[in-house]
Design a protein around this motif. Structure first.
Motif, PDB file in Angstrom:
ATOM      1  N   THR A  82       0.820  -1.219   0.000  1.00 50.54           N
ATOM      2  CA  THR A  82       0.000   0.000   0.000  1.00 50.54           C
ATOM      3  C   THR A  82       0.852   1.267   0.000  1.00 50.54           C
ATOM      4  OG1 THR A  82      -0.169   0.175   2.428  1.00 50.54           O
ATOM      5  CG2 THR A  82      -1.771  -1.243   1.300  1.00 50.54           C
ATOM      6  N   GLY A  83       2.182   1.113  -0.142  1.00 53.14           N
ATOM      7  CA  GLY A  83       3.082   2.276  -0.082  1.00 53.14           C
ATOM      8  C   GLY A  83       3.952   2.401  -1.311  1.00 53.14           C
ATOM      9  N   GLY A  84       5.210   2.838  -1.110  1.00 54.35           N
ATOM     10  CA  GLY A  84       6.149   2.991  -2.205  1.00 54.35           C
ATOM     11  C   GLY A  84       6.666   1.644  -2.685  1.00 54.35           C
ATOM     12  N   PRO A  85       7.422   1.643  -3.800  1.00 50.34           N
ATOM     13  CA  PRO A  85       7.932   0.377  -4.343  1.00 50.34           C
ATOM     14  C   PRO A  85       8.915  -0.291  -3.392  1.00 50.34           C
ATOM     15  CG  PRO A  85       8.922   2.247  -5.467  1.00 50.34           C
ATOM     16  CD  PRO A  85       7.851   2.804  -4.597  1.00 50.34           C
ATOM     17  N   GLY A  86       8.830  -1.598  -3.319  1.00 46.54           N
ATOM     18  CA  GLY A  86       9.725  -2.355  -2.458  1.00 46.54           C
ATOM     19  C   GLY A  86      10.074  -3.687  -3.081  1.00 46.54           C
ATOM     20  N   VAL A  87      10.800  -4.487  -2.321  1.00 40.47           N
ATOM     21  CA  VAL A  87      11.270  -5.788  -2.802  1.00 40.47           C
ATOM     22  C   VAL A  87      10.939  -6.834  -1.749  1.00 40.47           C
ATOM     23  CG1 VAL A  87      13.260  -7.137  -3.553  1.00 40.47           C
ATOM     24  CG2 VAL A  87      13.139  -4.695  -4.084  1.00 40.47           C
ATOM     25  N   ILE A  88      10.430  -7.965  -2.207  1.00 42.55           N
ATOM     26  CA  ILE A  88      10.222  -9.121  -1.330  1.00 42.55           C
ATOM     27  C   ILE A  88      11.051 -10.265  -1.889  1.00 42.55           C
ATOM     28  CG2 ILE A  88       8.579 -10.770  -0.374  1.00 42.55           C
ATOM     29  CD1 ILE A  88       6.403  -8.654  -0.707  1.00 42.55           C
ATOM     30  N   THR A  89      11.837 -10.900  -1.014  1.00 44.20           N
ATOM     31  CA  THR A  89      12.649 -12.050  -1.409  1.00 44.20           C
ATOM     32  C   THR A  89      12.072 -13.305  -0.782  1.00 44.20           C
ATOM     33  OG1 THR A  89      14.625 -10.666  -1.574  1.00 44.20           O
ATOM     34  CG2 THR A  89      14.964 -13.033  -1.405  1.00 44.20           C
ATOM     35  N   ALA A  90      11.799 -14.306  -1.612  1.00 44.40           N
ATOM     36  CA  ALA A  90      11.253 -15.585  -1.146  1.00 44.40           C
ATOM     37  C   ALA A  90      12.255 -16.686  -1.470  1.00 44.40           C
ATOM     38  CB  ALA A  90       9.910 -15.861  -1.809  1.00 44.40           C
ATOM     39  N   ASP A  91      12.916 -17.209  -0.449  1.00 44.81           N
ATOM     40  CA  ASP A  91      13.970 -18.219  -0.615  1.00 44.81           C
ATOM     41  C   ASP A  91      14.978 -17.793  -1.685  1.00 44.81           C
ATOM     42  OD1 ASP A  91      13.184 -19.848   1.414  1.00 44.81           O
ATOM     43  OD2 ASP A  91      12.238 -21.372   0.157  1.00 44.81           O
ATOM     44  N   GLY A  92      15.402 -16.535  -1.598  1.00 45.89           N
ATOM     45  CA  GLY A  92      16.462 -16.034  -2.459  1.00 45.89           C
ATOM     46  C   GLY A  92      16.010 -15.437  -3.769  1.00 45.89           C
ATOM     47  N   GLU A  93      14.757 -15.624  -4.165  1.00 45.07           N
ATOM     48  CA  GLU A  93      14.259 -15.043  -5.409  1.00 45.07           C
ATOM     49  C   GLU A  93      13.550 -13.722  -5.101  1.00 45.07           C
ATOM     50  OE1 GLU A  93      11.666 -16.153  -9.412  1.00 45.07           O
ATOM     51  OE2 GLU A  93      12.102 -17.684  -7.901  1.00 45.07           O
TER      52      GLU A  93
END
Length: 277
Positions: A82-93
């Protein structure tokens, strides 16, 4: 992690405002550089947020609370930014997640990390997790990839678009169903006429609201209605026996998530307007 226990509808009839808010409203959900989680015994939801500002945040809770070796050992999770752009890493991806984009992560993923992208506004990751029995792949969906449904009209103050992300014909999951509803400017009502669905419960997160705006969230049995005054970025736990509708002081957006007996979006028990009390 905070625990919220299920309440019987006959008990809810006796609740004052403070008790009603304590049982069903999640007021302080977002905090900078913190993972906030609430465990609801209504269909075993874990509702939470991650707001990475100056550091990465790892998806983890006290393991004794879930009786597992890691968060997603027996769970799945849907995440909406719901905010600015971010990154989520799932088991390294890694997955770049912009505003109103959704990421589903299935059972068995051992490490989930939330990251702030340098030089950008901080992301505000909202998530709902439910128990799972089967592994489905991790999938990202932008809003334009979601299944849209345009409903209502300006004459009834409920013109809105429903974007379905995680559902039977979209991102596959074990039981989680999740999406966003956006009210058009000049519209204030959602989900009215009201309904219940005794086979599924629901969680609402209201957001994109001005600081001085509120939503009066209607809840309770159809003949014993109550209301909660809800502000920006607050969530409501809605048991299966309760209506879940709202009217705001301006238009707003909300994220809905469901879990329970089935994933049929249209499985609703409609309530006639004349039956509401």
């Amino acid at each position: 992690m905070e625990n919220r226990y299920a309440s019987h509808p006959e008990a809810v009839r006796t609740f004052n405002t403070e008790k009603l808010r304590r049982e069903f409203l999640i007021e302080d959900l977002f905090a900078a550089d913190a993972l906030v989680t609430v465990y609801s015994h209504v269909d075993r939801y874990i509702v939470g947020s991650a707001v990475p500002v100056s550091k990465d945040l790892v998806l983890e809770v006290p393991l004794q609370d879930i009786g597992a070796g890691y968060f997603l050992e027996r769970r799945e999770i849907g995440i909406i930014n719901t905010g600015g752009p971010g990154v989520i890493t799932a088991d390294g991806e890694s997955y770049e997640i912009a505003a109103k984009e959704c990421l589903y992560i299935g059972l068995g993923v051992k490490e989930v990390v939330f990251r702030h992208r340098a030089g950008e506004e901080s992301p505000r990751f909202y998530f709902v997790s439910t128990p799972a029995h089967h592994k489905y792949p991790t999938v990202k969906a932008a809003q334009e990839q979601a299944t849209p449904s345009h409903l209502g009209s300006i004459s009834s103050s409920n013109e809105r678009t429903i974007y379905k992300y995680i559902h039977q014909d979209g991102i596959q999951s074990c039981q989680l169903v999740m999406g966003i509803t956006e009210l058009d400017p000049g519209n204030m009502w959602n989900t009215m006429p009201a309904h219940t669905h005794n086979r599924r419960s629901e969680v609402y997160l209201y957001f994109n609201m001005p600081e001085d705006a509120v939503v009066f969230h209607m809840m309770g049995e159809p003949d014993e209605t109550r209301h909660l005054v809800v502000r920006n970025e607050q969530a409501v736990i809605s048991p299966s026996w309760s209506i879940h509708s709202g009217v705001g002081t301006s238009n707003y957006t909300f994220c809905w998530a469901m879990a329970g007996e089935n994933q049929t979006f249209d499985d609703m028990d409609g309530v006639a307007m004349k039956a509401l009390k």
